[in-house]
Design a protein around this motif. Structure first.
Motif, PDB file in Angstrom:
ATOM      1  N   GLU A 133      -9.304   9.913  17.033  1.00 17.01           N
ATOM      2  CA  GLU A 133     -10.474  10.821  17.527  1.00 17.01           C
ATOM      3  C   GLU A 133      -9.601  11.922  18.229  1.00 17.01           C
ATOM      4  O   GLU A 133      -8.706  11.969  18.729  1.00 17.01           O
ATOM      5  CB  GLU A 133     -10.911  10.212  18.723  1.00 17.01           C
ATOM      6  N   LEU A 176      -9.049  15.594  19.984  1.00 17.26           N
ATOM      7  CA  LEU A 176      -9.667  16.671  21.013  1.00 17.26           C
ATOM      8  C   LEU A 176      -8.624  17.673  20.673  1.00 17.26           C
ATOM      9  O   LEU A 176      -7.522  17.545  20.451  1.00 17.26           O
ATOM     10  CB  LEU A 176      -9.554  16.111  22.334  1.00 17.26           C
ATOM     11  N   ILE A 228      -8.596  18.649  29.967  1.00 17.78           N
ATOM     12  CA  ILE A 228      -9.113  17.663  29.092  1.00 17.78           C
ATOM     13  C   ILE A 228      -8.353  16.032  29.727  1.00 17.78           C
ATOM     14  O   ILE A 228      -9.414  15.492  29.880  1.00 17.78           O
ATOM     15  CB  ILE A 228      -9.076  17.730  27.647  1.00 17.78           C
ATOM     16  N   LEU A 229      -7.308  16.079  29.999  1.00 15.30           N
ATOM     17  CA  LEU A 229      -6.469  14.834  30.490  1.00 15.30           C
ATOM     18  C   LEU A 229      -7.155  14.643  31.853  1.00 15.30           C
ATOM     19  O   LEU A 229      -6.881  13.453  31.915  1.00 15.30           O
ATOM     20  CB  LEU A 229      -5.194  15.238  30.390  1.00 15.30           C
ATOM     21  N   GLU A 230      -7.671  15.481  32.657  1.00 15.19           N
ATOM     22  CA  GLU A 230      -7.926  15.166  33.961  1.00 15.19           C
ATOM     23  C   GLU A 230      -8.981  14.235  33.720  1.00 15.19           C
ATOM     24  O   GLU A 230      -9.234  13.235  34.694  1.00 15.19           O
ATOM     25  CB  GLU A 230      -8.566  16.198  34.583  1.00 15.19           C
ATOM     26  N   HIS A 231      -9.900  14.137  32.517  1.00 19.61           N
ATOM     27  CA  HIS A 231     -11.162  13.226  32.592  1.00 19.61           C
ATOM     28  C   HIS A 231     -11.115  12.379  31.364  1.00 19.61           C
ATOM     29  O   HIS A 231     -12.213  11.742  31.362  1.00 19.61           O
ATOM     30  CB  HIS A 231     -12.279  14.090  32.958  1.00 19.61           C
ATOM     31  N   THR A 232     -10.194  12.576  30.554  1.00 19.66           N
ATOM     32  CA  THR A 232     -10.287  11.864  29.206  1.00 19.66           C
ATOM     33  C   THR A 232      -8.941  11.029  29.001  1.00 19.66           C
ATOM     34  O   THR A 232      -7.682  11.848  29.080  1.00 19.66           O
ATOM     35  CB  THR A 232     -10.559  12.842  28.044  1.00 19.66           C
ATOM     36  N   PRO A 233      -8.806   9.694  28.777  1.00 17.39           N
ATOM     37  CA  PRO A 233      -7.600   9.081  28.319  1.00 17.39           C
ATOM     38  C   PRO A 233      -7.251   9.418  27.015  1.00 17.39           C
ATOM     39  O   PRO A 233      -7.956   9.338  26.100  1.00 17.39           O
ATOM     40  CB  PRO A 233      -7.907   7.622  28.590  1.00 17.39           C
ATOM     41  N   VAL A 234      -6.095   9.845  26.864  1.00 20.03           N
ATOM     42  CA  VAL A 234      -5.471  10.440  25.732  1.00 20.03           C
ATOM     43  C   VAL A 234      -4.021   9.714  25.421  1.00 20.03           C
ATOM     44  O   VAL A 234      -3.338   9.605  26.570  1.00 20.03           O
ATOM     45  CB  VAL A 234      -5.137  11.936  25.660  1.00 20.03           C
ATOM     46  N   TYR A 240       1.160  12.263  33.339  1.00 22.76           N
ATOM     47  CA  TYR A 240       0.720  11.262  32.318  1.00 22.76           C
ATOM     48  C   TYR A 240       2.179  10.862  31.571  1.00 22.76           C
ATOM     49  O   TYR A 240       2.080  11.095  30.709  1.00 22.76           O
ATOM     50  CB  TYR A 240      -0.155  11.897  31.528  1.00 22.76           C
TER      51      TYR A 240
END
Length: 128
Positions: free
Chosen positions: A2, A4, A15-21, A46
């Motif tokens: 996936e 992003l 994006i990293l604040e609210h989406t695990p990557v 992270y």
């Protein structure tokens, strides 16, 4: 995968604040900030996110900074070979999982050590 995408380092951090990557792939040369600078922030906020740096320039300082500041998982030169990059990404995702598992295990061991110390302290108190 996936995928992003972000147009800037700030956008990537948002994006990293609210989406695990699991993996971040960044170009070294971006507007306003380098990929290494972004990776320095990622490393602090992270630490388990694997970092892959892309560059079309073999700058020795950038390579040294990538290792020392950004602690990159992999350094890929442009133009890249798609099957090769896919293998690097798969390995990065695997290492991300291993990193998370090791962190969980370390937390568990720390908790167990505290419980053992408390039990030992109690046992020593009872003897006295």
């Amino acid at each position: 995968f996936e995928v992003l995408s972000a147009g800037s380092a700030d956008e990537a951090l948002a994006i990293l604040e609210h989406t695990p990557v699991a993996v971040v792939v960044s170009d070294q040369r971006m507007p306003n900030v380098t990929g290494v600078a972004l990776f320095g922030v990622l490393r602090q906020k992270y630490p388990h996110v694997q970092r892959i740096l892309l560059t079309g320039y073999a700058e020795p300082k950038a390579m040294v900074d990538a290792i020392n500041v950004g602690q990159v998982f992999y350094y890929v030169s442009k133009p890249w070979d798609c099957p090769y990059l896919e293998q690097v990404l798969l390995k990065a995702v695997e290492i991300h999982g291993v990193s998370l598992a090791a962190a969980e295990r370390a937390k568990w061991l720390a908790k167990e050590n505290l419980e053992l110390k408390a039990a030992l302290a109690q046992a020593c108190t009872i003897r006295e």
